[in-house]
Write a protein that holds these residues in place. Sequence first.
Motif, mmCIF file in Angstrom:
data_model
loop_
_atom_site.group_PDB
_atom_site.id
_atom_site.type_symbol
_atom_site.label_atom_id
_atom_site.label_comp_id
_atom_site.label_asym_id
_atom_site.label_seq_id
_atom_site.Cartn_x
_atom_site.Cartn_y
_atom_site.Cartn_z
ATOM 1 N N THR A 186 0.839 -1.205 0.000
ATOM 2 C CA THR A 186 0.000 0.000 0.000
ATOM 3 C C THR A 186 0.874 1.255 0.000
ATOM 4 O OG1 THR A 186 -1.572 -1.219 1.307
ATOM 5 C CG2 THR A 186 -1.875 1.149 1.261
ATOM 6 N N CYS A 187 0.352 2.314 -0.611
ATOM 7 C CA CYS A 187 1.109 3.570 -0.650
ATOM 8 C C CYS A 187 1.578 3.928 0.770
ATOM 9 C CB CYS A 187 0.227 4.699 -1.165
ATOM 10 S SG CYS A 187 -0.390 4.360 -2.805
ATOM 11 N N TYR A 188 2.831 4.332 0.885
ATOM 12 C CA TYR A 188 3.423 4.628 2.199
ATOM 13 C C TYR A 188 2.633 5.699 2.971
ATOM 14 C CZ TYR A 188 7.244 5.331 5.583
ATOM 15 O OH TYR A 188 7.998 5.433 6.725
ATOM 16 N N GLY A 218 -7.483 11.190 -9.564
ATOM 17 C CA GLY A 218 -7.612 9.822 -10.055
ATOM 18 C C GLY A 218 -6.700 8.842 -9.361
ATOM 19 N N CYS A 219 -5.811 9.322 -8.495
ATOM 20 C CA CYS A 219 -4.831 8.426 -7.888
ATOM 21 C C CYS A 219 -5.427 7.716 -6.674
ATOM 22 C CB CYS A 219 -3.564 9.199 -7.507
ATOM 23 S SG CYS A 219 -2.149 8.105 -7.493
ATOM 24 N N ARG A 220 -4.622 6.818 -6.091
ATOM 25 C CA ARG A 220 -5.129 5.992 -4.993
ATOM 26 C C ARG A 220 -5.444 6.789 -3.730
ATOM 27 N NH1 ARG A 220 -0.800 1.208 -4.920
ATOM 28 N NH2 ARG A 220 0.528 2.684 -6.016
ATOM 29 N N ALA A 221 -4.900 8.015 -3.632
ATOM 30 C CA ALA A 221 -5.132 8.830 -2.435
ATOM 31 C C ALA A 221 -6.616 9.027 -2.167
ATOM 32 C CB ALA A 221 -4.439 10.173 -2.580
ATOM 33 N N SER A 222 -7.415 9.034 -3.235
ATOM 34 C CA SER A 222 -8.855 9.227 -3.061
ATOM 35 C C SER A 222 -9.500 8.021 -2.389
ATOM 36 C CB SER A 222 -9.520 9.464 -4.425
ATOM 37 O OG SER A 222 -9.020 10.655 -4.970
ATOM 38 N N ASN A 223 -8.778 6.897 -2.337
ATOM 39 C CA ASN A 223 -9.384 5.673 -1.802
ATOM 40 C C ASN A 223 -8.797 5.214 -0.468
ATOM 41 O OD1 ASN A 223 -11.131 5.284 -4.105
ATOM 42 N ND2 ASN A 223 -9.245 4.905 -5.231
ATOM 43 N N TYR A 224 -7.899 6.012 0.100
ATOM 44 C CA TYR A 224 -7.334 5.649 1.401
ATOM 45 C C TYR A 224 -8.440 5.450 2.443
ATOM 46 C CZ TYR A 224 -2.698 7.522 0.035
ATOM 47 O OH TYR A 224 -1.494 7.783 -0.548
ATOM 48 N N ILE A 225 -9.491 6.240 2.296
ATOM 49 C CA ILE A 225 -10.542 6.258 3.315
ATOM 50 C C ILE A 225 -11.171 4.872 3.492
ATOM 51 C CG2 ILE A 225 -12.499 6.951 1.827
ATOM 52 C CD1 ILE A 225 -13.056 9.078 4.147
ATOM 53 N N GLY A 258 8.090 16.702 -4.307
ATOM 54 C CA GLY A 258 7.723 15.289 -4.287
ATOM 55 C C GLY A 258 6.263 15.046 -4.011
ATOM 56 N N GLU A 259 5.951 13.800 -3.711
ATOM 57 C CA GLU A 259 4.582 13.399 -3.363
ATOM 58 C C GLU A 259 4.168 14.211 -2.142
ATOM 59 O OE1 GLU A 259 1.418 11.431 -1.318
ATOM 60 O OE2 GLU A 259 3.440 11.611 -0.533
ATOM 61 N N ILE A 260 2.970 14.740 -2.158
ATOM 62 C CA ILE A 260 2.592 15.783 -1.191
ATOM 63 C C ILE A 260 2.779 15.387 0.281
ATOM 64 C CG2 ILE A 260 0.108 15.201 -1.267
ATOM 65 C CD1 ILE A 260 -0.312 18.328 -1.094
ATOM 66 N N GLY A 290 7.412 2.727 -4.860
ATOM 67 C CA GLY A 290 6.263 2.103 -5.524
ATOM 68 C C GLY A 290 5.198 3.093 -5.947
ATOM 69 N N CYS A 291 5.474 4.379 -5.793
ATOM 70 C CA CYS A 291 4.504 5.395 -6.226
ATOM 71 C C CYS A 291 4.778 5.671 -7.704
ATOM 72 C CB CYS A 291 4.672 6.655 -5.378
ATOM 73 S SG CYS A 291 3.786 8.078 -6.009
ATOM 74 N N LEU A 292 4.089 4.933 -8.564
ATOM 75 C CA LEU A 292 4.377 5.004 -9.998
ATOM 76 C C LEU A 292 4.208 6.408 -10.578
ATOM 77 C CD1 LEU A 292 5.168 3.413 -12.531
ATOM 78 C CD2 LEU A 292 2.750 2.957 -12.890
ATOM 79 N N PRO A 293 3.074 7.092 -10.294
ATOM 80 C CA PRO A 293 2.909 8.412 -10.930
ATOM 81 C C PRO A 293 4.023 9.390 -10.607
ATOM 82 C CG PRO A 293 1.073 7.949 -9.432
ATOM 83 C CD PRO A 293 1.899 6.721 -9.489
ATOM 84 N N ASN A 294 4.436 9.423 -9.327
ATOM 85 C CA ASN A 294 5.457 10.412 -8.969
ATOM 86 C C ASN A 294 6.866 9.996 -9.382
ATOM 87 O OD1 ASN A 294 3.865 12.502 -8.005
ATOM 88 N ND2 ASN A 294 3.489 11.382 -6.117
ATOM 89 N N HIS A 295 7.081 8.695 -9.613
ATOM 90 C CA HIS A 295 8.370 8.290 -10.172
ATOM 91 C C HIS A 295 8.467 8.758 -11.626
ATOM 92 C CE1 HIS A 295 9.171 5.855 -6.632
ATOM 93 N NE2 HIS A 295 10.407 5.744 -7.084
HETATM 94 S S1 SF4 Z 1 0.570 9.674 -5.571
HETATM 95 FE FE1 SF4 Z 1 1.720 7.806 -5.152
HETATM 96 S S2 SF4 Z 1 1.594 7.567 -2.954
HETATM 97 FE FE2 SF4 Z 1 0.016 9.030 -3.528
HETATM 98 S S3 SF4 Z 1 -1.808 7.772 -3.841
HETATM 99 FE FE3 SF4 Z 1 -0.817 7.955 -5.808
HETATM 100 S S4 SF4 Z 1 0.485 6.132 -5.996
HETATM 101 FE FE4 SF4 Z 1 -0.047 6.383 -3.830
#
Ligand code: SF4
Length: 457
Positions: free
Chosen positions: A66-68, A101-108, A230-232, A363-368
């Motif tokens: 899971t995203c860090y 559209g990223c996974r951050a919207s689904n952490y909840i 970087g990633e916020i 493993g954060c593909l978009p920000n890499h």
């Molecule tokens: S930006 Fe990276 S860390 Fe953040 S939700 Fe997306 S994949 Fe996960």
Amino acid sequence: MNQEIERIEFTAEMRKTYKILLPNMLTLHFRILVGAFQGMGYNVELLTSCDRTIVDEGLKYVHNDTCYPALLVIGQFISALKSGRYDLDHTALLLTQTGGGCRASNYIHLLRKALVKAGFPQVPVISLNPAGLEKNSGFVIDLTMIRRALAGVIYGDLITLLANQTMAYETVPGATAAVTDRWVSLLAEELRAGRLVSRGKIKKTMKKIVADFAAIPLERVPKPKVGIVGEIYVKYSPLANNALEEFLHNEGCEVNVPGLLGFLQYIFDNNIADVDLYGGKKSLRFVNALLRRLLVSYETMMRKSIRKGSDLFCPAPHARVRELGDETIGLGCKMGEGWLLTAEMIELCEAGYENIVCVQPFGCLPNHIVGKGMVRKIRSTHPEANIVAVDYDPGATKVNQENRIKLMLSVAREKLEAGVRPAAESLHAEERSEARAEEGKSRKVGEAVTAKEGSVS
Ligand code: SF4
């Protein structure tokens, strides 16, 4: 299974008796925002814990893939709930959702699952998001909240920008920390009382803040100037980036961390780009353009107060950053931190902060892609760029991360010793005389954007 992730609404009744826990991201901004929320009748507490048990708790309840940032936020919440300090039948959690559209919207959803697994199914989770993803009758995002939150972001950005500069050169150790602490405490109190949130008051207060930081005695010895992008969450949270800002200060650097106001404008930029690129309601585009223009007006106010009231560095307007993103990677690239991350690196190079730490969760593909993946392209146009990309995850050791950063700093120091004058130094000297010309230039960019928006809408 559906039962497990059933949403518990935060009701108006709960608002009177519940404590709401807030995860730690921007320490300074959130201290001010806690005051703002408390003034609106929410019993909010900011979690400041920063120990290894947070990672361990996160690993117990979410998969290590899971995203860090999600792992840390969930770990911090569960660790707090287990601490015995809270009445578990009167505690709620507040989580931000970007709506992107990223996974951050689904952490909840991950958090709700983790709460059930950890034995806290009764704890409601409130979503704080600009896209109306979830609504709670006891937590209403109204105009009062937006105004106070916006004021908190503006003040937080300004203080962070100024404090990072003066701290590096102060002749009296602790002088910057004292001014920062005084202002943050005062602003939290004022926002709690609903004061200092109107445009006029914000303008006057910004002038006073700038004057206080400008009065700190400085000795401008040459130092490596380092930007953090970087990633916020990893960019801002000391919990996620192992106190990166503090580490860089201790290494004798001047630090620059681009502010949150730019990220908020980026959210509206993306909504506008969606309509431009893929079609959609023109009315939606119009509303987003209006909201962005509101943020631009605050940004202009902040830039003017810095330029008029001090010799301190003032970053380029977001319109310029967007222009750089458009030229380099394209405004359609908007997963994760998208084009903003690339553009911030270029803007930092142009401002003389060409030593850059680009942080991202492993493993954060978009920000890499938009961070590490764009380094070669940035170097082709800005050969002075000295960028190190650093990954953060539960298995990465602080020592390894710091050693990689120290390697980047040794290159920066070699350049300083060789007399390669950082562009920012010349900017400091020339900035005042250029201020008028550059202000005119950014006004023209703003007018062009406004004219373009007008013609589309
Ligand atoms: S930006 Fe990276 S860390 Fe953040 S939700 Fe997306 S994949 Fe996960």
